[in-house]
Design a protein around this motif. Structure first.
Motif, PDB file in Angstrom:
ATOM      1  N   ASN B  51      43.158  41.653  40.773  1.00 55.57           N
ATOM      2  CA  ASN B  51      43.202  40.789  42.195  1.00 55.57           C
ATOM      3  C   ASN B  51      43.909  41.526  43.105  1.00 55.57           C
ATOM      4  OD1 ASN B  51      43.099  38.855  43.952  1.00 55.57           O
ATOM      5  ND2 ASN B  51      44.163  37.191  42.521  1.00 55.57           N
ATOM      6  N   VAL B  53      43.130  41.682  46.353  1.00 51.60           N
ATOM      7  CA  VAL B  53      43.401  40.938  47.592  1.00 51.60           C
ATOM      8  C   VAL B  53      44.423  39.836  47.484  1.00 51.60           C
ATOM      9  CG1 VAL B  53      41.947  39.329  49.137  1.00 51.60           C
ATOM     10  CG2 VAL B  53      40.916  41.300  48.116  1.00 51.60           C
ATOM     11  N   HIS B  54      44.785  39.176  46.485  1.00 49.08           N
ATOM     12  CA  HIS B  54      45.625  38.073  46.669  1.00 49.08           C
ATOM     13  C   HIS B  54      46.824  38.451  45.754  1.00 49.08           C
ATOM     14  CE1 HIS B  54      43.202  35.642  49.144  1.00 49.08           C
ATOM     15  NE2 HIS B  54      41.961  35.679  48.150  1.00 49.08           N
ATOM     16  N   LYS B  66      33.057  41.974  36.718  1.00 48.40           N
ATOM     17  CA  LYS B  66      34.471  41.945  37.367  1.00 48.40           C
ATOM     18  C   LYS B  66      35.194  40.868  37.447  1.00 48.40           C
ATOM     19  CE  LYS B  66      32.685  44.257  41.114  1.00 48.40           C
ATOM     20  NZ  LYS B  66      32.644  45.184  42.168  1.00 48.40           N
ATOM     21  N   PRO B  67      36.419  41.052  37.436  1.00 47.05           N
ATOM     22  CA  PRO B  67      37.414  39.845  37.348  1.00 47.05           C
ATOM     23  C   PRO B  67      37.114  38.722  38.336  1.00 47.05           C
ATOM     24  CG  PRO B  67      38.617  41.829  37.723  1.00 47.05           C
ATOM     25  CD  PRO B  67      37.333  42.362  37.763  1.00 47.05           C
ATOM     26  N   ILE B  68      37.301  37.423  38.086  1.00 47.87           N
ATOM     27  CA  ILE B  68      36.923  36.532  38.921  1.00 47.87           C
ATOM     28  C   ILE B  68      38.290  35.814  39.276  1.00 47.87           C
ATOM     29  CG2 ILE B  68      35.926  34.169  39.449  1.00 47.87           C
ATOM     30  CD1 ILE B  68      33.796  35.215  37.230  1.00 47.87           C
ATOM     31  N   CYS B  69      38.451  35.441  40.694  1.00 48.01           N
ATOM     32  CA  CYS B  69      39.906  35.033  41.301  1.00 48.01           C
ATOM     33  C   CYS B  69      39.860  33.697  42.089  1.00 48.01           C
ATOM     34  CB  CYS B  69      40.693  36.176  41.953  1.00 48.01           C
ATOM     35  SG  CYS B  69      40.733  37.578  41.344  1.00 48.01           S
ATOM     36  N   GLU B  70      40.773  33.208  41.911  1.00 46.11           N
ATOM     37  CA  GLU B  70      40.829  31.746  42.707  1.00 46.11           C
ATOM     38  C   GLU B  70      40.485  30.463  41.585  1.00 46.11           C
ATOM     39  OE1 GLU B  70      42.233  30.949  45.953  1.00 46.11           O
ATOM     40  OE2 GLU B  70      42.986  33.059  45.066  1.00 46.11           O
ATOM     41  N   ILE B  73      37.482  28.346  41.937  1.00 44.71           N
ATOM     42  CA  ILE B  73      36.229  29.119  42.124  1.00 44.71           C
ATOM     43  C   ILE B  73      35.884  29.556  40.373  1.00 44.71           C
ATOM     44  CG2 ILE B  73      35.136  31.122  42.610  1.00 44.71           C
ATOM     45  CD1 ILE B  73      36.731  30.919  45.370  1.00 44.71           C
TER      46      ILE B  73
END
Lengths: 219, 237
Positions: B51, B53-54, B66-70, B73
């Motif tokens: 992650n 970005v965050h 690919k990894p999923i974030c949030e 979501i």
């Protein structure tokens, strides 16, 4: 107010523009009601009591608030035309992530560019460009964020394009010089009638921003 | 049908990391929970890479994707991927919009007020923050009435998206009540939510991932002290 689609909006709002684009993509007829945000109407306060903000989408008399919630609603109700979110769950998650990124980062960092001066403004410009470069990276060599077709992230981001001129004037910098691929993407989107019709005129937006600055007491 | 290993990167205390875990439990999907050991002071390479970005938890890994974030979501991804399991989002588009609206309200408006309350200094600041938190709870009580339509959960007969979004905060809500000597969810003020909270916390998909209240309170004190000590903004939480 029964039946049909109504949009409570304010002409320079990037968030309102998202909904206008989505409605245009789906060729939905609707009534547009301009709101005076310094003197909020009873209708607005009744339809969005929690946030008291535009845009508000009203469908069959029922309000839906928050622009990305509205765009998803439009996509799901009018699902047989111009799909905005992809079908694949992983691609949907990616689209939602980047639209959420636009929501979390673009408005605030853009606002800081015009609200600040000197060193603070330099930092704000750096952050703003940094966010745009991340988005540019995500776009890659695709025509749109949605891949070959215009989609959810394109809708979420492209309204900010009509504010770029105002940011550039206030910050004395060129966004195109820093992010040429992103500007090329924006111009590509502007070729679409749904986008061209929905975005405000950049000169008018700049005029509005100058008024805002005066109201905030910013030079 | 989905294939491949499922892993959730999170912390035991994180209300956001709890959300995908509840969703996976609802779908009866086995997963590996990877604990991020020192989120506040030293983020792992895995977190920073997955992650960038965050730099926050939770992160979902599924097979070769690919990894999923949030968190929200991720929950929607889980709902859409394991679509033959019990549904998490409502089926009606208007109900879905309502659930998404309130989830966004909780994350964007209400939770920042809860954080402010946690680190507020002085009576005035505490009063202001508390008023905002209480207003949010009152709104959720009203929302519960409308969304549940007389059933036990925001999602109706079964736990849904908004139950997960709000219910994941219950542990921290109890900590806030304890530290401030206040009652935010109780039989008198919020009867609907009071019953719902009990139902939610004892649900099979929730009870093993809801942190123990006392452990959380202890942890909260450490976190608040660290945040003040390190001069970190509340954003880092």
């Amino acid at each position: 107010m029964e039946g049909g689609v109504v949009l409570l909006d304010f002409w320079p709002s990037m968030f309102g523009m998202r909904v206008r684009i989505a409605l245009a993509e789906k060729e939905i007829k609707y009534e547009y009601i301009e709101q005076d945000l310094r003197n909020k109407s009873d209708l607005l306060l009744q339809m969005n009591p929690v946030h008291k903000k535009i845009p508000v989408l009203v469908h069959n008399g029922k309000p839906i608030c928050e622009s990305l919630v509205q765009v998803q609603y439009i996509d799901e109700v009018w699902k047989n035309q111009a799909p905005l979110l992809p079908a694949d769950p992983y691609k949907r998650a990616t689209a939602r992530f980047w639209a959420d990124f636009v929501d979390k980062k673009m408005y605030d960092s853009g606002s800081r560019v015009w609200k600040t001066k000197g060193e603070e403004q330099e930092a704000a410009k750096k952050e703003f460009i940094g966010n745009l470069k991340l988005l540019e990276g995500e776009l890659g060599d695709n025509l749109y964020f949605g891949g070959d077709g215009f989609g959810y992230v394109d809708v979420a981001l492209v309204p900010f394009y009509c504010w770029f001129y105002a940011y550039e004037q206030c910050g004395n910098f060129s966004i195109e010089a820093e992010c040429p691929k992103l500007i090329a993407w924006a111009k590509r989107c502007m070729q679409k009638e749904s986008v061209a019709k929905s975005l405000a005129d950049p000169e008018k937006v700049y005029g509005f921003l100058l008024q805002l600055k005066k109201a905030y007491g910013i030079e | 049908m989905a294939s491949g290993e499922v892993k959730v990167l999170g912390t035991w205390a994180s209300q956001f990391a709890m959300r995908p875990r509840i969703a996976l439990n609802i779908k009866s999907v086995d997963y590996e929970f990877i604990e991020e050991k020192n989120l506040l002071e030293e983020k792992s390479q895995l977190l920073l890479q997955s992650n960038p970005v965050h730099k926050k938890v939770p992160v979902l890994f599924h097979g070769d994707n690919k990894p999923i974030c949030e968190s929200l979501i991720i929950v929607q991804y889980i709902d859409e991927t394991w679509s033959s399991g019990p549904p998490i989002l409502p089926s009606d588009p208007y109900d879905r919009a309502t659930a998404r609206f309130w989830a966004a309200y909780l994350d964007d408006k209400w939770y920042p007020a809860v954080k402010s309350l946690g680190i507020a200094e002085g009576e005035e600041a505490k009063k202001t923050a508390m008023a905002q938190v209480e207003e949010g709870v009152a709104l959720m009580e009203e929302a519960f009435g409308k969304c549940s339509k007389g059933k036990g959960f925001f999602g109706g007969d079964e736990i849904g998206f908004l139950d997960i979004a709000f219910g994941s905060f219950l542990g921290w809500l109890r900590v806030v009540e304890k530290f401030n000597g206040a009652k935010l969810i109780d039989e008198a003020k919020t009867p609907g939510l009071a019953d719902w909270a009990e139902r939610f916390c004892s649900h099979a998909a929730v009870k093993d991932v809801m942190p123990d209240a006392d452990k959380l309170a202890e942890f909260a004190m450490i976190v608040v002290a660290k945040i003040k000590g390190l001069g970190l903004a509340a954003q880092s939480l």
